[in-house]
Each structure stands twice: as C-alpha cells, then as structure tokens.
Scaffold this motif. Structure first.
Motif, PDB file in Angstrom:
ATOM      1  N   ILE A  28       0.815  -1.220   0.000  1.00  0.00           N
ATOM      2  CA  ILE A  28       0.000   0.000   0.000  1.00  0.00           C
ATOM      3  C   ILE A  28       0.846   1.268   0.000  1.00  0.00           C
ATOM      4  O   ILE A  28       0.351   2.339  -0.339  1.00  0.00           O
ATOM      5  N   ALA A  29       2.103   1.173   0.388  1.00  0.00           N
ATOM      6  CA  ALA A  29       2.920   2.394   0.513  1.00  0.00           C
ATOM      7  C   ALA A  29       4.141   2.397  -0.391  1.00  0.00           C
ATOM      8  O   ALA A  29       4.859   3.384  -0.442  1.00  0.00           O
ATOM      9  N   GLY A  30       4.384   1.301  -1.123  1.00  0.00           N
ATOM     10  CA  GLY A  30       5.600   1.241  -1.936  1.00  0.00           C
ATOM     11  C   GLY A  30       6.806   0.925  -1.073  1.00  0.00           C
ATOM     12  O   GLY A  30       6.696   0.246  -0.044  1.00  0.00           O
ATOM     13  N   GLU A  31       7.955   1.415  -1.464  1.00  0.00           N
ATOM     14  CA  GLU A  31       9.173   1.155  -0.697  1.00  0.00           C
ATOM     15  C   GLU A  31       9.095   1.794   0.690  1.00  0.00           C
ATOM     16  O   GLU A  31       8.640   2.924   0.845  1.00  0.00           O
ATOM     17  N   ILE A  32       9.519   1.048   1.712  1.00  0.00           N
ATOM     18  CA  ILE A  32       9.469   1.527   3.098  1.00  0.00           C
ATOM     19  C   ILE A  32      10.879   1.800   3.606  1.00  0.00           C
ATOM     20  O   ILE A  32      11.785   0.982   3.452  1.00  0.00           O
ATOM     21  N   ASP A  33      11.056   2.965   4.204  1.00  0.00           N
ATOM     22  CA  ASP A  33      12.329   3.327   4.829  1.00  0.00           C
ATOM     23  C   ASP A  33      12.062   3.578   6.308  1.00  0.00           C
ATOM     24  O   ASP A  33      11.309   4.488   6.668  1.00  0.00           O
ATOM     25  N   VAL A  34      12.630   2.750   7.176  1.00  0.00           N
ATOM     26  CA  VAL A  34      12.421   2.896   8.620  1.00  0.00           C
ATOM     27  C   VAL A  34      13.646   3.553   9.245  1.00  0.00           C
ATOM     28  O   VAL A  34      14.769   3.043   9.123  1.00  0.00           O
ATOM     29  N   GLN A  35      13.417   4.673   9.895  1.00  0.00           N
ATOM     30  CA  GLN A  35      14.470   5.383  10.610  1.00  0.00           C
ATOM     31  C   GLN A  35      14.251   5.179  12.112  1.00  0.00           C
ATOM     32  O   GLN A  35      13.149   5.394  12.618  1.00  0.00           O
ATOM     33  N   VAL A  36      15.283   4.738  12.838  1.00  0.00           N
ATOM     34  CA  VAL A  36      15.167   4.436  14.264  1.00  0.00           C
ATOM     35  C   VAL A  36      15.944   5.469  15.082  1.00  0.00           C
ATOM     36  O   VAL A  36      17.102   5.771  14.762  1.00  0.00           O
ATOM     37  N   ARG A  37      15.295   5.997  16.111  1.00  0.00           N
ATOM     38  CA  ARG A  37      15.949   6.901  17.040  1.00  0.00           C
ATOM     39  C   ARG A  37      15.595   6.461  18.461  1.00  0.00           C
ATOM     40  O   ARG A  37      14.464   6.067  18.740  1.00  0.00           O
ATOM     41  N   ALA A  38      16.566   6.552  19.380  1.00  0.00           N
ATOM     42  CA  ALA A  38      16.373   6.086  20.752  1.00  0.00           C
ATOM     43  C   ALA A  38      15.849   7.175  21.674  1.00  0.00           C
ATOM     44  O   ALA A  38      15.434   6.882  22.804  1.00  0.00           O
ATOM     45  N   THR A  39      15.856   8.424  21.215  1.00  0.00           N
ATOM     46  CA  THR A  39      15.397   9.528  22.064  1.00  0.00           C
ATOM     47  C   THR A  39      14.485  10.456  21.272  1.00  0.00           C
ATOM     48  O   THR A  39      14.547  10.526  20.040  1.00  0.00           O
ATOM     49  N   ALA A  40      13.642  11.184  22.007  1.00  0.00           N
ATOM     50  CA  ALA A  40      12.767  12.163  21.375  1.00  0.00           C
ATOM     51  C   ALA A  40      13.584  13.285  20.747  1.00  0.00           C
ATOM     52  O   ALA A  40      13.250  13.803  19.678  1.00  0.00           O
ATOM     53  N   GLU A  41      14.674  13.653  21.426  1.00  0.00           N
ATOM     54  CA  GLU A  41      15.530  14.718  20.887  1.00  0.00           C
ATOM     55  C   GLU A  41      16.116  14.306  19.539  1.00  0.00           C
ATOM     56  O   GLU A  41      16.175  15.109  18.594  1.00  0.00           O
ATOM     57  N   GLY A  42      16.534  13.044  19.430  1.00  0.00           N
ATOM     58  CA  GLY A  42      17.068  12.559  18.159  1.00  0.00           C
ATOM     59  C   GLY A  42      16.004  12.525  17.082  1.00  0.00           C
ATOM     60  O   GLY A  42      16.278  12.809  15.899  1.00  0.00           O
ATOM     61  N   ALA A  43      14.760  12.198  17.464  1.00  0.00           N
ATOM     62  CA  ALA A  43      13.650  12.177  16.500  1.00  0.00           C
ATOM     63  C   ALA A  43      13.375  13.578  15.961  1.00  0.00           C
ATOM     64  O   ALA A  43      13.182  13.774  14.752  1.00  0.00           O
ATOM     65  N   LEU A  44      13.357  14.570  16.863  1.00  0.00           N
ATOM     66  CA  LEU A  44      13.107  15.952  16.426  1.00  0.00           C
ATOM     67  C   LEU A  44      14.212  16.451  15.511  1.00  0.00           C
ATOM     68  O   LEU A  44      13.955  17.183  14.542  1.00  0.00           O
ATOM     69  N   HIS A  45      15.434  16.048  15.795  1.00  0.00           N
ATOM     70  CA  HIS A  45      16.557  16.444  14.937  1.00  0.00           C
ATOM     71  C   HIS A  45      16.361  15.897  13.523  1.00  0.00           C
ATOM     72  O   HIS A  45      16.576  16.609  12.535  1.00  0.00           O
ATOM     73  N   LEU A  46      15.920  14.645  13.435  1.00  0.00           N
ATOM     74  CA  LEU A  46      15.682  14.042  12.119  1.00  0.00           C
ATOM     75  C   LEU A  46      14.538  14.751  11.393  1.00  0.00           C
ATOM     76  O   LEU A  46      14.625  15.026  10.192  1.00  0.00           O
TER      77      LEU A  46
END
Length: 472
Positions: free
Chosen positions: A34-52
């Motif tokens: 349903i979405a085509g190619e999937i790219d999963v990005q993993v971050r261990a902290t909320a701060e790292g997620a916001l940076h991404l």
C-alpha cells in the motif's frame, strides 16, 4: 523515470528488544503493497527524532511514551508544532491507556499497547499509512491551489469569462452552496478559492477534499469525526474535516465520485447545518460553506441513479460553468501574457515577453488540457528562453505536432445528412474563426473586423449570432 520516494516511518524507542520486535512486525506487515518502498528510521530519544524531523520529511511516527529525557507525550506536542498533518502512533503499556488518551488529545492519531501484538500493529500501521496519504494529498492540493492563485490570477476578457467573474462575485456575497462544472484543467479549484478569498469568511479555514481519493472504511470518520469507543482504536473524540472547517469553506473536488452512502449524510449536513460524529448521538451545529466541482455530467449521473437528485439540486444553488479554453480563445492572449510576466519574475527574467506570432500560435492550438496545459507551456517557454522575446518557433516546439480534435472530422459528421453536416461544419468554423480573430486583437471588435476584411456591422452581427456577445 525518477525513482519513487520511499515511505518513511520514524520509530522512536529506547528499548532494543521492543525496537527489534516492531521492526520485524513492520517487515512482516506487507506495507509495501500500500505504501511502496518503506524506509524505517530508528531513534532512541525524542531529541534525536526531532533532529531528524528538522532535517528530512517523514510520513509516519511510531513512538514509545517512556524514554530518557523528553517523553513521548512531549514529543507528540513538539511534532504537532512542526507538522500537524504527520500521523503519530503512540506505544504504551496496558496500564497506560489514560496516557494514550492524553497523547490523542495532544494530536496523536492512534495508540498501540505493549506487549505489542504483531497483527494489531500491522492493522494499525495500514490504517495510519492510508491516513498519511490522504493528509499529504490534501496538503499538496492546498499548496497547488495557493500557487495557482499566486501564479495565475483570474484573467480574461471574453463574455463567458466576464459571466464567471459576475457569478464569483455573487457567490462571495452570501453562503449559498456553489457547483462548479467544467473539463479538467479549466481552473475550477482556482474559482472555488477565489469565492472563498472574496467572502467575509476569507480568514476562516479553507478545506479541500478530493472525492476521488476517499478510502472506503474510514472516509465517514474523516469527514464527520468520531466519538471515543466508536470503533477499535477510537480512544478519544475526534472532529471531522467538516467540523474543523466550521465558519469557513469546504471545497469538494470531483463530487461526482463521492460514494453513494455518503451522499445522504452530506445532504443532511447541507440541509440541517449539523454533523453527527460516528458512534455519537449528539448533533453539532456547523456553519460550513460548501463549494463542489465536477468534470462529469451530474444530471446524467442523476438519471443513471448513481447520484442523488436532491443532493444535486441542493449543491447547485449557484452553478458556475467554466467553458473549455477552445471555446474562449479571446482569453488566451491575456492569460498567456499574464503567466509570462509572472514566471519571468519568478525565474529572474522580468523582461521576458511573448511576441505577436507566439500569441497567434497559442491561439491556434485547441488546448485539450485547457488552462492547466497553457500554464505548463508558458512556464516551459519562459524557462527555456534565452532572449527577452519568445517567438513563434519557441512556442511551436513545445506544442504537440498532431492535430488534437480536428474541426472537420468526417467520421464524426458521417451520421448526419450531407446538408446538415455541411451547415454544422460551417457554423463551427465561423465560431472558431471569430473567437480566434477577436483573441488576436484582445477582443477589440473594430480591429478584428478590419483584419478579417468584414464590415464591422456585419462582423458584430456574426459575433452576436455565433458567440452570443463580444467586447467592443
């Protein structure tokens, strides 16, 4: 052909075992279908997620609640500031259902309980991906409408265009529903936006809903909202798009494709000015103005029984028909020159202009893609221009070489008697000739008559007979 951009899922969790389980579930959930190619990005902290999120676009966020530093609830709040259209799934322990509800109130789309059930996670991811696609598409539509409104103001001088402007002004004065009809590419969305921008409610929300993309199963919830417990995953009340546009305008693009079950519900909203959320019992008052558009003959769909007659009449309180560009050639010079000026400024070529031969070439083309196609051709001409003046040869190189919809299609007329077919051809030729000649002289009838070699009085009579009006 450019490669399709992967659908990016941001997974935020500091627990390695939980992260591994969710990665495995994502892999097994067949999301590619349903979405085509999937790219999963993993971050261990909320701060790292916001940076991404500040570095690259993301289509879906899957986040734990309990993490070192900033927790998942604060992350949801921060993401909402960055992108309100980004779906967020919150992961929480069984005892943390209230936490999930709090997250939903802050803007999260859904929640998942730990220990994670792979089947449940897969189902919720499928739903979230569809929601992401809808929100992204609607955002793209809104951007396109804004860009068109900036790059292509309502420009023209034909009698048909002046009638459109009159109706736009009339519609903007009140809150009546409006039905805009016309071929694809004629600018129906631009006209809808113009009505909203000229109304007293111009500062209120303007919501675009493309009826061709409404998915079965969740469309009712998206339009009308739902209450807590209405279905699996509905852990908090959620307003629908109609409610969110309260006080403003909803533009229903391609209304002819709206599923039949929703037509009755929409009719009730139009007649009662009330919505009831899925699973709810209370009616909520809304003052939302509806503008609908279609490139299909709704009267034919009514006769075929695929569109409600009462809804059709309710939508068509004011009807604006946008003729195809081939029927209002007088507008082509003004639109083309306006676009050339706009794109010239945008591309650092402020002196760029179309010469008379280039405009004549544009008038002579039938424009099956209407104003949208004209806009694309002028944009490419300005982009490729190496001189200040764009000549006929530059325009001709950008137009299809084949004849689109030729005037004298013998096969098309073969069903008629000879004299009737001949008269029809001559009438169509005369109308096309008059439009083209007026267009070449910016609608000035005296100059058009002189150029054609026809006495002005006779030329004026021809215009009245074949075009039903013209600009002196």
């Amino acid at each position: 052909m450019a490669a399709q951009t992967p659908f990016t899922i941001l997974l935020v969790d500091d627990d390695p075992s939980d992260t591994e389980l969710m990665l495995h579930t994502i892999e097994q959930a067949d999301l590619k279908a349903i979405a085509g190619e999937i790219d999963v990005q993993v971050r261990a902290t909320a701060e790292g997620a916001l940076h991404l999120l500040n570095e690259r676009p993301v289509d879906l966020v899957l986040t734990d609640v309990v993490m070192p530093g900033m927790d998942g609830l604060d992350l949801v709040h921060q993401i909402q500031k960055i992108d309100q259209d980004l779906p967020i799934l919150v992961v929480t322990r069984l005892k943390g259902v209230q936490t999930a509800v709090d997250a939903m109130k802050r803007g999260a789309y859904d929640y998942i309980l730990k220990p994670v059930n792979p089947t449940d996670l897969g189902m919720r991811l499928h739903r979230a991906i569809r929601i992401s696609e809808i929100l992204r598409y609607n955002s793209a539509i809104k951007r396109t409408v804004r860009q068109e409104a900036q790059a292509e103001s309502l420009v023209g001088g034909s009698a048909a265009f002046q009638e459109i402007l009159r109706l736009v002004n009339e519609a903007a004065q009140g809150r009546s529903t409006v039905l805009i009809t016309g071929e694809t590419g004629t600018g129906k969305g631009l006209i809808a936006r113009a009505i909203h921008e000229q109304s007293r409610e111009r500062e209120q929300p303007y919501q675009v809903i493309d009826c061709t993309t409404l998915p079965e199963g969740m469309v009712e919830s998206e339009l009308f909202g739902h209450v807590r417990g209405a279905f699996t995953g509905a852990v908090a009340d959620k307003p629908g798009l109609i409610e969110l546009a309260n006080g403003g305008t909803i533009f229903l693009d391609e209304i002819g494709d709206m599923p039949a079950p929703l037509q009755a519900k929409l009719l009730r909203v139009l007649e009662e000015n009330e919505v009831r959320r899925v699973g709810g019992t209370r009616m909520k008052r809304v003052e939302t103005r509806f503008i609908a558009a279609t490139n299909k003959g709704l009267d034919e769909k009514v006769r075929a029984g695929t569109f409600r007659k009462d809804l059709y009449y309710r939508l068509a309180a004011i009807t604006i028909h946008v003729p195809p560009l081939r029927e209002r050639q007088e507008d082509i010079p003004a639109i083309a020159r306006f676009l050339c000026t706009q794109y010239g400024r945008e591309m650092g070529k402020p002196r760029c202009q179309l010469d008379a031969s280039a405009v004549t070439e544009l008038i002579g083309y039938v424009w099956p893609g209407n104003v949208r196609e004209l806009r694309n051709v002028v944009e490419r001409a300005v982009m490729l221009a190496t001189m200040d003046v764009i000549a006929q040869r530059e325009i001709k190189a950008l137009l299809p070489t084949g004849k689109e919809g030729g005037l004298y299609d013998a096969v098309g007329y073969a069903t008629l008697p000879y004299m009737q077919a001949k008269k029809k051809v001559l009438d169509e030729f005369t109308a096309a000739y008059l439009r083209a000649k007026l267009a070449m002289h910016d609608g000035h009838m005296t100059k058009a008559a002189e150029d054609s070699g026809i006495p002005r009085q006779h030329f004026s009579l021809l215009v009245k007979r074949f075009l039903d009006g013209g600009k002196s």
